[in-house]
Scaffold this motif. Structure first.
Motif, PDB file in Angstrom:
ATOM      1  N   GLU A 322       0.836  -1.192   0.000  1.00  0.00           N
ATOM      2  CA  GLU A 322       0.000   0.000   0.000  1.00  0.00           C
ATOM      3  C   GLU A 322       0.873   1.246   0.000  1.00  0.00           C
ATOM      4  N   THR A 323       0.303   2.331  -0.471  1.00  0.00           N
ATOM      5  CA  THR A 323       1.010   3.608  -0.532  1.00  0.00           C
ATOM      6  C   THR A 323       0.745   4.395   0.743  1.00  0.00           C
ATOM      7  N   ILE A 324       1.798   4.928   1.322  1.00  0.00           N
ATOM      8  CA  ILE A 324       1.675   5.707   2.554  1.00  0.00           C
ATOM      9  C   ILE A 324       2.433   7.026   2.408  1.00  0.00           C
ATOM     10  N   THR A 325       2.072   7.978   3.231  1.00  0.00           N
ATOM     11  CA  THR A 325       2.790   9.248   3.333  1.00  0.00           C
ATOM     12  C   THR A 325       3.516   9.282   4.669  1.00  0.00           C
ATOM     13  N   VAL A 326       4.785   9.665   4.653  1.00  0.00           N
ATOM     14  CA  VAL A 326       5.588   9.779   5.879  1.00  0.00           C
ATOM     15  C   VAL A 326       5.862  11.265   6.129  1.00  0.00           C
ATOM     16  N   LEU A 327       5.450  11.756   7.290  1.00  0.00           N
ATOM     17  CA  LEU A 327       5.652  13.150   7.695  1.00  0.00           C
ATOM     18  C   LEU A 327       6.678  13.177   8.811  1.00  0.00           C
ATOM     19  N   GLU A 328       7.673  14.077   8.702  1.00  0.00           N
ATOM     20  CA  GLU A 328       8.732  14.160   9.691  1.00  0.00           C
ATOM     21  C   GLU A 328       9.035  15.606  10.036  1.00  0.00           C
ATOM     22  N   THR A 329       9.356  15.823  11.304  1.00  0.00           N
ATOM     23  CA  THR A 329       9.853  17.129  11.729  1.00  0.00           C
ATOM     24  C   THR A 329      10.643  16.939  13.009  1.00  0.00           C
ATOM     25  N   GLN A 330      11.643  17.791  13.241  1.00  0.00           N
ATOM     26  CA  GLN A 330      12.402  17.726  14.487  1.00  0.00           C
ATOM     27  C   GLN A 330      12.011  18.899  15.380  1.00  0.00           C
ATOM     28  N   ILE A 331      11.956  18.622  16.679  1.00  0.00           N
ATOM     29  CA  ILE A 331      11.465  19.612  17.651  1.00  0.00           C
ATOM     30  C   ILE A 331      12.411  19.620  18.847  1.00  0.00           C
ATOM     31  N   ASP A 332      12.798  20.825  19.327  1.00  0.00           N
ATOM     32  CA  ASP A 332      13.702  20.906  20.479  1.00  0.00           C
ATOM     33  C   ASP A 332      13.210  21.859  21.562  1.00  0.00           C
ATOM     34  N   ASP A 333      11.985  22.387  21.417  1.00  0.00           N
ATOM     35  CA  ASP A 333      11.530  23.389  22.385  1.00  0.00           C
ATOM     36  C   ASP A 333      10.077  23.169  22.782  1.00  0.00           C
ATOM     37  N   LEU A 334       9.692  21.894  22.943  1.00  0.00           N
ATOM     38  CA  LEU A 334       8.307  21.582  23.279  1.00  0.00           C
ATOM     39  C   LEU A 334       8.275  20.614  24.445  1.00  0.00           C
TER      40      LEU A 334
END
Length: 466
Positions: A322-334
């Motif tokens: 199946e086709t999927i979407t991968v979302l990524e982000t880096q966070i250092d102040d939460l």
């Protein structure tokens, strides 16, 4: 066992080929006519079928004779264009063209297509379908196919799907092909749909404003969106029409080789052209085989069993990719507590999985890499959650394919209550058995016993039963 349909498309797919195959497989033409009359456009067309031969093979050809074509036909048939050289215009010539099924509407008159000034937009066609009070599955499928078709054409021309205008003649043709196909599949009580890889075709196709390269832009868009496997069979003709492609992309559980199945009927739908190979869409109808390996245990056919295993390894369950979407982000102040809330919000928005990993960012700041996996249709909703609930200023996205095991939910009875068990298979081999967490947790709370004990009892009950 589920009743399934496999569309084998060696010379492509078109709406009329789908209906021809369904009628060949046993769907009554009278039933289709009766239900299609509910659409309220029966004065615009007549339907008929014919048994034809394609390279000596017999198949059913389905025709939509449009009333608007009658006055367009020249008296001297020798001046008519070969229908294989032209495609009908489904979208209004003054707006955004879509090049539909194998029905010629120009017949050698260059301005014939644009002489029809009336058109229908997507909301009007949706109203026609909804007002017809068709069977629930037919209505849902038909609306979904038209939505896919309009989205693809709108994307090609940079406009919203709702603003795509369907040419009146072509729209009637497409309505019959799409709704008729859905009616036939519902009449046969098909539960799952699979399609072969699609041939690309080649050459050009005529449109109101000139020629387009094959595959046409809308077909390419649909293939791209749904990651359809394609190949060249060496035939330079338009093989996959936008209407047929939209049907496939909307209904398909998967594209590729046929799943393990017991074939009960074959439907053969003829295309209009004579090609180097039989221009026939082959519809396989049967039941998916879930337990063939078990039935053949103990027969002493070791070599035969090994051969079957190799076949399953070569052709895994067709719904395993199946086709999927991968979302990524880096966070250092939460705050970590906020990250926990983001998990819940993403799952509520449609995410399949969410996880974090510790990372070291610039200036040696400790942070987390937040990753969310979802189906493409939930991408926007998941991105909105991340932007709303975190401090990130950007999200990376990628489209990937993942292989998943065939899964089914079974229920076992323990001394404390029922627990659902998720059973995962690779081909015919069970590779993972796992009690559902929430069921175990609920029983543990109610009975004041440990979660691990409930989990153990559920697994023991499943293994004892099998």
């Amino acid at each position: 066992m589920n009743k399934i349909a496999y569309f084998d498309c060696p010379t492509g797919i078109a709406g009329d080929m789908c209906i021809g195959a369904l009628i060949h497989a046993g769907v009554p033409l009278d039933y289709l006519i009766e239900k299609l009359n509910l659409l309220g456009i029966s004065t615009e067309y007549e339907l008929r079928t014919e048994l034809v031969h394609r390279n000596t093979q017999q198949a059913t050809k389905f025709y939509v004779d449009l009333a608007a074509d009658l006055w367009l036909k020249p008296k001297n048939s020798a001046t008519e264009l070969d229908p294989s050289e032209t495609e009908s215009s489904t979208f209004d010539a003054r707006h955004h063209h879509h090049h539909g099924e194998e029905h010629s509407h120009s017949h050698g008159e260059p301005d014939a297509e644009i002489s029809h000034t009336h058109h229908r937009n997507l909301p009007q066609i949706e109203q026609i379908i909804v007002s017809a009070k068709l069977p629930p599955r037919v209505e849902a499928w038909s609306l979904a196919v038209f939505g896919k078709l309009a989205e693809a054409e709108g994307a090609v021309h940079g406009i919203p799907a709702s603003e795509v205008h369907f040419h009146e003649v072509g729209a009637a043709d497409a309505i019959i092909d799409i709704v008729g196909t859905c009616l036939g599949l519902d009449w046969l009580d098909i539960q799952e749909f699979y399609f072969s890889a699609m041939p690309t075709g080649g050459g050009t196709v005529k449109a109101a404003h000139g020629k387009l390269a094959v595959p046409t832009p809308a077909v390419m868009r649909l293939w791209e969106t749904h990651r359809v496997p394609v190949y060249s069979n060496g035939i330079d003709r338009e093989l996959c029409t936008p209407t047929g492609t939209a049907i496939a992309c909307t209904l398909a559980s998967a594209f590729g080789p046929p799943p393990p199945m017991q074939i009960q009927a074959i439907g053969l739908g003829a295309g209009s052209r004579m090609l180097a190979i039989p221009n026939i869409l082959r519809l396989w109808i049967g039941e998916k085989e879930e337990g063939r390996g078990k039935r053949e245990e103990g027969r002493g056919k070791k070599e035969e069993g090994r051969g079957e295993k190799e076949i399953f390894n070569q052709f895994p369950m067709a719904n395993s990719i199946e086709t999927i979407t991968v979302l990524e982000t880096q966070i250092d102040d939460l705050s970590p507590q906020a990250i926990g809330y983001v998990f819940d919000a993403l799952f509520a928005a449609g995410a399949l999985d969410v996880f974090t990993a510790p990372i070291v960012m610039k200036k040696s700041r400790l942070g987390v890499l937040l990753t969310a996996i979802c189906h493409p249709e939930f991408q926007d909703a998941c991105e909105a959650v991340i932007f709303r609930e975190t401090t990130t200023l950007g999200i990376r996205r990628s489209t990937q394919q993942r292989t998943i095991l065939h899964r089914e939910i079974q229920t076992v009875q323990t001394e404390y209550g029922e627990v659902k068990i998720k059973v995962a298979k690779s081909g015919e081999t069970i590779v993972n058995v796992h009690p559902e967490y929430e069921d175990c947790a609920e029983i543990a709370r109610l009975k004041n016993i440990s979660w691990r004990e409930v989990h153990r009892l559920a697994l023991q009950s499943w293994y004892d039963r099998t």
